[in-house]
Design a protein around this motif. Structure first.
Motif, PDB file in Angstrom:
ATOM      1  N   PRO A  40      49.937  32.320  12.093  1.00  0.00           N
ATOM      2  CA  PRO A  40      49.183  32.709  13.279  1.00  0.00           C
ATOM      3  C   PRO A  40      50.040  33.581  14.191  1.00  0.00           C
ATOM      4  N   PRO A  41      49.443  34.554  14.868  1.00  0.00           N
ATOM      5  CA  PRO A  41      50.233  35.451  15.704  1.00  0.00           C
ATOM      6  C   PRO A  41      50.867  34.753  16.915  1.00  0.00           C
ATOM      7  N   PHE A  42      50.217  33.752  17.467  1.00  0.00           N
ATOM      8  CA  PHE A  42      50.738  33.049  18.648  1.00  0.00           C
ATOM      9  C   PHE A  42      50.473  31.572  18.501  1.00  0.00           C
ATOM     10  N   PRO A  43      51.151  30.688  19.071  1.00  0.00           N
ATOM     11  CA  PRO A  43      52.341  30.871  19.903  1.00  0.00           C
ATOM     12  C   PRO A  43      53.631  30.900  19.103  1.00  0.00           C
ATOM     13  N   GLU A  44      53.612  30.474  17.849  1.00  0.00           N
ATOM     14  CA  GLU A  44      54.869  30.378  17.110  1.00  0.00           C
ATOM     15  C   GLU A  44      54.935  31.351  15.947  1.00  0.00           C
ATOM     16  N   GLY A  45      54.016  32.282  15.877  1.00  0.00           N
ATOM     17  CA  GLY A  45      53.951  33.159  14.718  1.00  0.00           C
ATOM     18  C   GLY A  45      54.799  34.393  14.855  1.00  0.00           C
ATOM     19  N   ASN A  46      54.165  35.541  14.844  1.00  0.00           N
ATOM     20  CA  ASN A  46      54.870  36.813  14.839  1.00  0.00           C
ATOM     21  C   ASN A  46      55.571  37.063  16.168  1.00  0.00           C
ATOM     22  N   ASN A  47      56.787  37.578  16.089  1.00  0.00           N
ATOM     23  CA  ASN A  47      57.542  37.905  17.297  1.00  0.00           C
ATOM     24  C   ASN A  47      57.158  39.285  17.784  1.00  0.00           C
ATOM     25  N   LEU A  48      57.109  39.440  19.096  1.00  0.00           N
ATOM     26  CA  LEU A  48      56.824  40.735  19.702  1.00  0.00           C
ATOM     27  C   LEU A  48      58.096  41.269  20.331  1.00  0.00           C
ATOM     28  N   GLU A  49      58.239  42.583  20.319  1.00  0.00           N
ATOM     29  CA  GLU A  49      59.395  43.191  20.967  1.00  0.00           C
ATOM     30  C   GLU A  49      59.254  43.043  22.470  1.00  0.00           C
ATOM     31  N   ASN A  50      60.389  42.974  23.167  1.00  0.00           N
ATOM     32  CA  ASN A  50      60.367  42.904  24.632  1.00  0.00           C
ATOM     33  C   ASN A  50      59.967  44.257  25.183  1.00  0.00           C
ATOM     34  N   ASP A  51      59.175  44.230  26.242  1.00  0.00           N
ATOM     35  CA  ASP A  51      58.740  45.463  26.895  1.00  0.00           C
ATOM     36  C   ASP A  51      59.720  45.850  27.982  1.00  0.00           C
ATOM     37  N   ASP A  52      59.741  47.128  28.291  1.00  0.00           N
ATOM     38  CA  ASP A  52      60.548  47.631  29.398  1.00  0.00           C
ATOM     39  C   ASP A  52      59.625  47.800  30.599  1.00  0.00           C
ATOM     40  N   TRP A  53      59.560  46.767  31.433  1.00  0.00           N
ATOM     41  CA  TRP A  53      58.663  46.765  32.574  1.00  0.00           C
ATOM     42  C   TRP A  53      59.085  47.765  33.644  1.00  0.00           C
ATOM     43  N   LEU A  54      60.295  48.273  33.583  1.00  0.00           N
ATOM     44  CA  LEU A  54      60.745  49.268  34.555  1.00  0.00           C
ATOM     45  C   LEU A  54      59.976  50.574  34.415  1.00  0.00           C
ATOM     46  N   LEU A  55      59.348  50.780  33.280  1.00  0.00           N
ATOM     47  CA  LEU A  55      58.528  51.977  33.095  1.00  0.00           C
ATOM     48  C   LEU A  55      57.372  52.027  34.089  1.00  0.00           C
ATOM     49  N   LEU A  56      56.938  50.874  34.559  1.00  0.00           N
ATOM     50  CA  LEU A  56      55.798  50.805  35.480  1.00  0.00           C
ATOM     51  C   LEU A  56      56.216  50.841  36.951  1.00  0.00           C
ATOM     52  N   GLU A  57      57.509  50.906  37.203  1.00  0.00           N
ATOM     53  CA  GLU A  57      58.002  50.840  38.583  1.00  0.00           C
ATOM     54  C   GLU A  57      57.443  51.969  39.442  1.00  0.00           C
ATOM     55  N   SER A  58      57.395  53.187  38.922  1.00  0.00           N
ATOM     56  CA  SER A  58      56.890  54.316  39.719  1.00  0.00           C
ATOM     57  C   SER A  58      55.411  54.137  40.056  1.00  0.00           C
ATOM     58  N   VAL A  59      54.653  53.533  39.167  1.00  0.00           N
ATOM     59  CA  VAL A  59      53.238  53.274  39.417  1.00  0.00           C
ATOM     60  C   VAL A  59      53.099  52.228  40.530  1.00  0.00           C
ATOM     61  N   TYR A  60      53.908  51.198  40.476  1.00  0.00           N
ATOM     62  CA  TYR A  60      53.871  50.139  41.495  1.00  0.00           C
ATOM     63  C   TYR A  60      54.276  50.691  42.864  1.00  0.00           C
ATOM     64  N   GLU A  61      55.308  51.506  42.898  1.00  0.00           N
ATOM     65  CA  GLU A  61      55.787  52.057  44.164  1.00  0.00           C
ATOM     66  C   GLU A  61      54.799  53.039  44.772  1.00  0.00           C
ATOM     67  N   ARG A  62      53.975  53.647  43.966  1.00  0.00           N
ATOM     68  CA  ARG A  62      52.991  54.609  44.472  1.00  0.00           C
ATOM     69  C   ARG A  62      51.979  53.918  45.372  1.00  0.00           C
ATOM     70  N   GLY A  63      51.731  52.664  45.157  1.00  0.00           N
ATOM     71  CA  GLY A  63      50.782  51.919  45.971  1.00  0.00           C
ATOM     72  C   GLY A  63      49.361  52.131  45.474  1.00  0.00           C
ATOM     73  N   PRO A  64      48.394  51.555  46.204  1.00  0.00           N
ATOM     74  CA  PRO A  64      46.995  51.697  45.785  1.00  0.00           C
ATOM     75  C   PRO A  64      46.531  53.140  45.857  1.00  0.00           C
ATOM     76  N   ILE A  65      45.711  53.544  44.920  1.00  0.00           N
ATOM     77  CA  ILE A  65      45.193  54.918  44.908  1.00  0.00           C
ATOM     78  C   ILE A  65      43.663  54.923  44.962  1.00  0.00           C
ATOM     79  N   TYR A  66      43.110  53.866  45.512  1.00  0.00           N
ATOM     80  CA  TYR A  66      41.663  53.777  45.628  1.00  0.00           C
ATOM     81  C   TYR A  66      41.287  53.726  47.108  1.00  0.00           C
TER      82      TYR A  66
END
Length: 139
Positions: free
Chosen positions: A109-135
């Protein structure tokens, strides 16, 4: 038309993706876990009736394209049966150990003990977060 002939039409081999056909993995035998004989017979009876009305031929005499047309037309007559049958065929195929191995999913099964996923680089989203709401807020 036999079940395996039908399965080879909807689940043919794909050499580019190294995916086997339904016949290669004997899916008709594996499918017994998912469908009973009454469901299979009812499905093929419906397809035979559609083939006779639409093409004036027996199901076994149709080419692949005409067979798929019959499946689409059969949905209009008994959506629940056709969708259930096709869903079970796909489930049987994509849970078959050989297919799981070929799609690199492994047989666990893929989760919770099955296939491992690579760690994501959450810093890629930092510029989007700093931009603030755009609505624009509505009143």
């Amino acid at each position: 038309m036999s079940l395996i002939q039908f399965l080879d039409v909807i689940l043919p081999a794909d050499n580019d993706l190294s995916m086997p056909s339904a016949n290669e993995i004997h899916l008709d035998k594996y499918l017994n876990q998912f469908l009973n004989e009454e469901q299979v017979n009812g499905f093929f009876e419906l397809l035979n009736n559609v083939a006779a009305r639409k093409f004036s031929l027996k199901l076994a005499q149709l080419d692949d394209k005409s067979l798929l047309t019959c499946v689409e037309r059969a949905k209009r007559e008994n959506l629940q049966l056709v969708n259930h049958f096709i869903h079970q065929c796909l489930t049987a195929y994509y849970t078959h150990p050989y297919v799981l191995k070929n799609i690199s999913a492994g047989a666990v099964p893929p989760f919770p003990e099955g296939n491992n996923l690579e760690n994501d680089d959450w810093l890629l989203l930092e510029s989007v977060y700093e931009r603030g709401p755009i609505y624009r807020k509505l009143k």
